[in-house]
Design a protein around this motif. Structure first.
Motif, PDB file in Angstrom:
ATOM      1  N   PRO B 143      34.809  51.305  15.755  1.00 44.78           N
ATOM      2  CA  PRO B 143      34.191  50.240  16.533  1.00 44.78           C
ATOM      3  C   PRO B 143      34.611  50.441  17.993  1.00 44.78           C
ATOM      4  O   PRO B 143      35.798  50.664  18.252  1.00 44.78           O
ATOM      5  N   PHE B 145      35.046  48.584  20.514  1.00 46.58           N
ATOM      6  CA  PHE B 145      36.055  47.710  21.126  1.00 46.58           C
ATOM      7  C   PHE B 145      37.451  48.069  20.643  1.00 46.58           C
ATOM      8  O   PHE B 145      38.420  47.946  21.380  1.00 46.58           O
ATOM      9  N   TYR B 146      37.569  48.557  19.399  1.00 47.51           N
ATOM     10  CA  TYR B 146      38.885  48.944  18.891  1.00 47.51           C
ATOM     11  C   TYR B 146      39.390  50.198  19.591  1.00 47.51           C
ATOM     12  O   TYR B 146      40.555  50.279  19.980  1.00 47.51           O
ATOM     13  N   ILE B 149      40.646  49.207  22.928  1.00 45.15           N
ATOM     14  CA  ILE B 149      41.971  48.579  22.903  1.00 45.15           C
ATOM     15  C   ILE B 149      43.053  49.629  22.696  1.00 45.15           C
ATOM     16  O   ILE B 149      44.116  49.579  23.325  1.00 45.15           O
ATOM     17  N   LEU B 150      42.772  50.623  21.829  1.00 43.63           N
ATOM     18  CA  LEU B 150      43.748  51.696  21.619  1.00 43.63           C
ATOM     19  C   LEU B 150      44.003  52.457  22.917  1.00 43.63           C
ATOM     20  O   LEU B 150      45.149  52.768  23.258  1.00 43.63           O
ATOM     21  N   ILE B 152      43.574  51.337  25.954  1.00 47.95           N
ATOM     22  CA  ILE B 152      44.332  50.457  26.849  1.00 47.95           C
ATOM     23  C   ILE B 152      45.806  50.504  26.469  1.00 47.95           C
ATOM     24  O   ILE B 152      46.693  50.640  27.316  1.00 47.95           O
ATOM     25  N   PHE B 153      46.068  50.424  25.159  1.00 45.58           N
ATOM     26  CA  PHE B 153      47.449  50.386  24.675  1.00 45.58           C
ATOM     27  C   PHE B 153      48.206  51.642  25.099  1.00 45.58           C
ATOM     28  O   PHE B 153      49.316  51.554  25.618  1.00 45.58           O
ATOM     29  N   VAL B 157      49.019  50.387  28.951  1.00 45.23           N
ATOM     30  CA  VAL B 157      50.258  49.660  28.664  1.00 45.23           C
ATOM     31  C   VAL B 157      51.446  50.614  28.583  1.00 45.23           C
ATOM     32  O   VAL B 157      52.463  50.420  29.234  1.00 45.23           O
ATOM     33  N   VAL B 259      35.838  44.061  26.403  1.00 44.11           N
ATOM     34  CA  VAL B 259      37.224  44.514  26.274  1.00 44.11           C
ATOM     35  C   VAL B 259      37.848  44.717  27.645  1.00 44.11           C
ATOM     36  O   VAL B 259      38.966  44.260  27.911  1.00 44.11           O
TER      37      VAL B 259
END
Lengths: 303, 313
Positions: B143, B145-146, B149-150, B152-153, B157, B259
Motif C-alpha cells: 500500500p 501510504f505504508y 511511512i516506512l 519516512i521512518f 526519522v 502521508v
C-alpha cells in the motif's frame, strides 16, 4: 515454475500425457496440478489460511481486549507484556492488529461478493441482450474503469457517508466494472453457440437461459478474478480507512491504526509499522494466489 | 500529425460529456442540502433559501445541468461551498504539485523498472529472475501510504536525510525538490514493480518471435538483438501500459499527499469529501477526467513515434 522446467517430473509438468500413461487428466485436475505445482501460489494460500484463522480465533489469540483502555499508561514502547506497545488510548497494539484482520477480510470478501454480483449482472445482461442496453451499460463501465479505484471509492463514500456496509458497497461498486468486463466477453461468445440457440428454439425463456446456460460458463473465470481482486479490495479498505473515511473509530482497522500511528513514529514506531506489516502480508498473500491462478487460467502466460 | 491529434481530441468529447453527466448526477443525488452544508445546521431558513436561490439550486434540473456544462466550457468551476473561493484558483495552486509528483514517480519507475524487467526476462528461471519477480510482486502489494511511512521512518526519522512531511513552493527549486524526494520515491518504487513485471512478460513474448531468431542467426551480438530489436518492439505495449499505470498513479497520489502532507489534487479531494464540499468535489472530478483524457492522448501521440504502423493513419 522454475523447478518445473529444471525437473520434468515436477507436478507442473504432468499436463502432457505421455504414451506410457494414457490416463487422461480432466481439465479441473490439470488446473489443480498447475496451481499446486506453483510453489509461490501454495505459499500464498497457506498465508491466507493462517490470516483467516487469526481473524476467526482473534479472541483466543489476542493477549488483551482490543478496546480495553484501562491500562494506566499510553504510548508505551514494546515490552514483554505488550510486544508491540500501547497506542494513544492505552490499548494493546498487538491485540488490535489481530482483531484488525476481521474487518480487512470481511470487507475484502463481501465487497468482492457485492461487486461480483453487480458486475456479472451488468456484463451478462449487456452481452446477452446486446443493442442499446449493451452500449449504454458498457459505456458506463468504461467510464468507471477510466478512473482510479481510490478516486471512485472516495466519491461514492463522499455521497454515502461513512460506515462498514457503505464501505463494502463503495468498494464493491469500484470492482463491479472489472467483473462486468470479464463477464461480457464470454457471454457474447456463448450466446452464439448452438446449444443456446437450441434451448431458445424449444422455448426456454431469457431468465432461465441466462441462469442455466450462460452463467455457469462464465462462472469459472469470475471466481478466479474474484480472488485476485480481493487483494485490491483489502488495500482499498485500508486506504480509505487511512484517509479517515473508514469504519467508526473504536473498531480496530489496520488503515486507521496506521494513520493514528504516524504522528508517534518517533516514539512508538510499531503503532503504524505493525498494522502496516499485517496489511502488506495479507495483500501479498492474495496476490501470490492470484498470480498462481492466472497461470492456471492462461497457460500461454506461463514462463 | 496535428490533424491526428485534432481527431483524437474530437473523439474525446463524447467521453468527457458522459463523464461530466455522471459526475453531475452523482453530486445531485448526494443526500443533504448543499446550502445547509455551506451555512451550517443552525442557519435560518431564510438564509438557506437565499443561498439556494443564489446557487441556482431552485432552477429545474435540466437548467442546472446546462448551466454546469456552460460554465465548464468557459473554464468556470464554480465556488467552494465552504470557503466560497473560486475552485479553479485552488486547483491551479495545487495541480503543479500533483503533476510534479506523478511525473517524477513515472520517471523513477521507468529508469529502474525497464532494466529490471529486461534482466529478469533474459535470466529467466534463474535465481535473479526468481528474486526479481518475488520482489516485484511484493512491491505491487505495498500500500503506497505504508511504503511512504516506512521511508519516512528510515530516511527522515532515523537518518535525517530528508524532511519527513511538508513541501516548499516552486520559487525555491532546491528545497522543493528536497521535499519531493521521499514522496516521489514512494510512488516510484511501486511503479518500478509494475513496470518491471510488465516489461519482463513483454520481452519474454518477443524473444520467442521469429525475427529475433533471424537476428541471432545472422550473427548479431546478443546485446544488439536485445536493445535494437527486442526492446524497440517491446516499447509499443510498454507505452500504453505506462499510460494505464500513470492513471492509477493519480489515484495513489491521493494517499501519498495525505502521508507527506503535501498540497495536491488528492489532498484537496480528501478535504472536500470530509467537508461535503460538493462543488469542489465536482470540479476535482472534472479535472481528473481531463487529466485522464490527456494522458490517453499523450499515449496516442507517443505511439505514433514508437510504432511506425500507426503513423498518420
Amino acid at each position: 515454475m522454475a523447478d518445473a522446467v529444471a525437473n520434468p517430473g515436477a507436478p507442473g509438468h504432468v499436463t502432457l500425457a505421455s504414451p506410457e500413461s494414457p490416463k487422461l487428466i480432466s481439465q479441473r485436475q490439470r488446473a489443480l496440478r498447475t496451481f499446486t505445482g506453483n510453489r509461490t501460489a501454495v505459499v500464498g494460500l497457506a498465508m491466507i489460511l493462517i490470516i483467516v484463522f487469526i481473524a476467526i480465533a482473534a479472541p483466543l489469540l489476542a493477549p488483551y481486549d482490543p478496546l480495553d483502555q484501562s491500562v494506566r499508561s499510553r504510548l508505551d514502547p514494546p515490552s514483554l507484556e505488550h510486544p508491540l506497545g500501547l497506542d494513544d488510548k492505552g490499548r494493546d497494539i498487538l491485540s488490535r492488529v489481530i482483531y484488525g484482520a476481521r474487518i480487512a477480510l470481511m470487507v475484502g470478501f463481501f465487497s468482492v461478493l457485492v461487486g461480483g454480483a453487480l458486475g456479472t449482472a451488468i456484463g451478462v445482461v449487456a452481452g446477452y441482450f446486446g443493442g442499446k442496453i449493451d452500449s449504454a451499460l458498457m459505456r458506463l463501465t468504461d467510464v468507471m474503469l477510466a478512473f482510479p479505484d481510490l478516486i471512485t471509492g472516495l466519491l461514492v463514500l463522499a455521497v454515502l457517508g461513512p460506515g462498514l456496509w457503505k464501505m463494502i458497497f463503495a468498494i464493491g461498486l469500484t470492482i463491479a466494472p472489472r467483473f462486468a468486463r470479464v463477464a461480457y466477453g464470454p457471454t457474447l461468445a456463448i450466446k452464439g453457440k448452438e446449444f443456446v440457440e437450441a434451448a431458445r428454439s424449444i422455448g426456454v425463456r431469457d431468465a432461465r437461459l441466462l441462469r442455466v446456460h450462460i452463467l455457469p460458463n462464465v462462472g469459472g473465470d469470475l471466481l478466479v478474478f474474484g480472488s485476485l481482486w480481493t487483494a485490491s479490495a483489502i488495500r482499498l479498505e485500508a486506504s480509505l480507512s487511512f484517509i479517515g473515511l473508514g469504519v467508526a473509530p473504536p473498531t480496530p482497522t489496520w488503515g486507521q491504526m496506521i494513520r493514528e500511528g504516524t504522528i508517534h513514529l518517533t516514539t512508538v514506531p510499531m503503532y503504524s509499522l505493525g498494522p502496516g506489516l499485517a496489511l502488506l502480508l495479507t495483500v501479498f498473500a492474495f496476490n501470490l494466489v492470484g498470480d498462481g491462478l492466472r497461470d492456471v487460467l492462461d497457460p500461454k502466460a506461463r514462463a | 500529425m496535428i490533424r491526428h491529434i485534432g481527431r483524437r481530441l474530437l473523439l474525446a468529447i463524447p467521453t468527457l460529456l458522459a463523464v461530466f453527466t455522471i459526475i453531475f448526477i452523482i453530486v445531485r443525488v448526494a443526500p443533504g442540502d448543499p446550502a445547509v452544508a455551506a451555512l451550517g445546521d443552525y442557519a435560518s431558513a431564510d438564509a438557506v433559501e437565499a443561498l439556494r436561490e443564489r446557487m441556482g439550486l431552485n432552477e429545474p434540473l435540466w437548467k442546472q445541468y446546462l448551466t454546469f456544462l456552460g460554465d465548464l466550457t468557459r473554464g468556470d468551476l464554480g465556488r467552494s461551498l465552504i470557503s466560497q473561493k473560486p475552485v479553479s484558483e485552488q486547483i491551479a495552486f495545487v495541480l503543479p504539485y500533483t503533476l510534479e509528483l506523478t511525473a517524477a514517480s513515472i520517471l523513477i519507475g521507468l529508469i529502474l523498472g525497464i532494466p529490471t524487467g529486461v534482466i529478469t526476462a533474459i535470466r529467466r528461471n534463474t535465481t535473479t529472475d526468481y528474486v526479481g519477480r518475488t520482489l516485484s510482486l511484493l512491491g505491487l502489494s505495498f500500500p503506497s501510504f505504508y511504503l511512504g511511512i516506512l521511508l519516512i521512518f528510515f530516511f527522515a526519522v532515523r537518518l535525517g536525510l530528508f524532511p519527513a512531511v511538508g513541501s516548499a513552493p516552486f520559487s525555491e527549486p532546491v528545497r522543493n525538490l528536497h521535499y519531493l524526494v521521499l514522496p516521489a520515491l514512494t510512488l516510484g518504487l511501486i511503479e518500478t514493480a509494475y513496470i518491471a513485471r510488465m516489461t519482463r512478460s513483454v520481452v519474454l513474448t518477443i524473444l520467442t518471435d521469429d525475427y529475433i531468431r533471424t537476428a541471432r542467426a545472422k550473427g548479431l551480438e546478443e546485446w544488439v538483438v536485445l536493445l535494437k530489436h527486442a526492446l524497440r518492439a517491446a516499447l509499443i505495449p510498454i507505452v500504453s501500459l505506462v499510460g494505464i499505470f500513470a492513471i492509477s498513479l493519480i489515484g495513489s497520489s491521493v494517499l501519498v499527499e495525505e502521508v507527506f502532507a503535501r498540497p495536491g489534487l488528492g489532498k484537496l479531494m480528501v478535504g472536500a469529501t470530509k467537508q461535503k464540499d460538493y462543488t469542489t468535489l465536482q470540479s476535482i472530478m472534472v479535472v481528473y477526467a481531463l487529466i485522464i483524457v490527456m494522458i490517453n492522448l499523450l499515449v496516442d501521440i507517443i505511439y505514433t513515434y514508437v510504432d511506425p504502423r500507426v503513423r498518420f493513419s
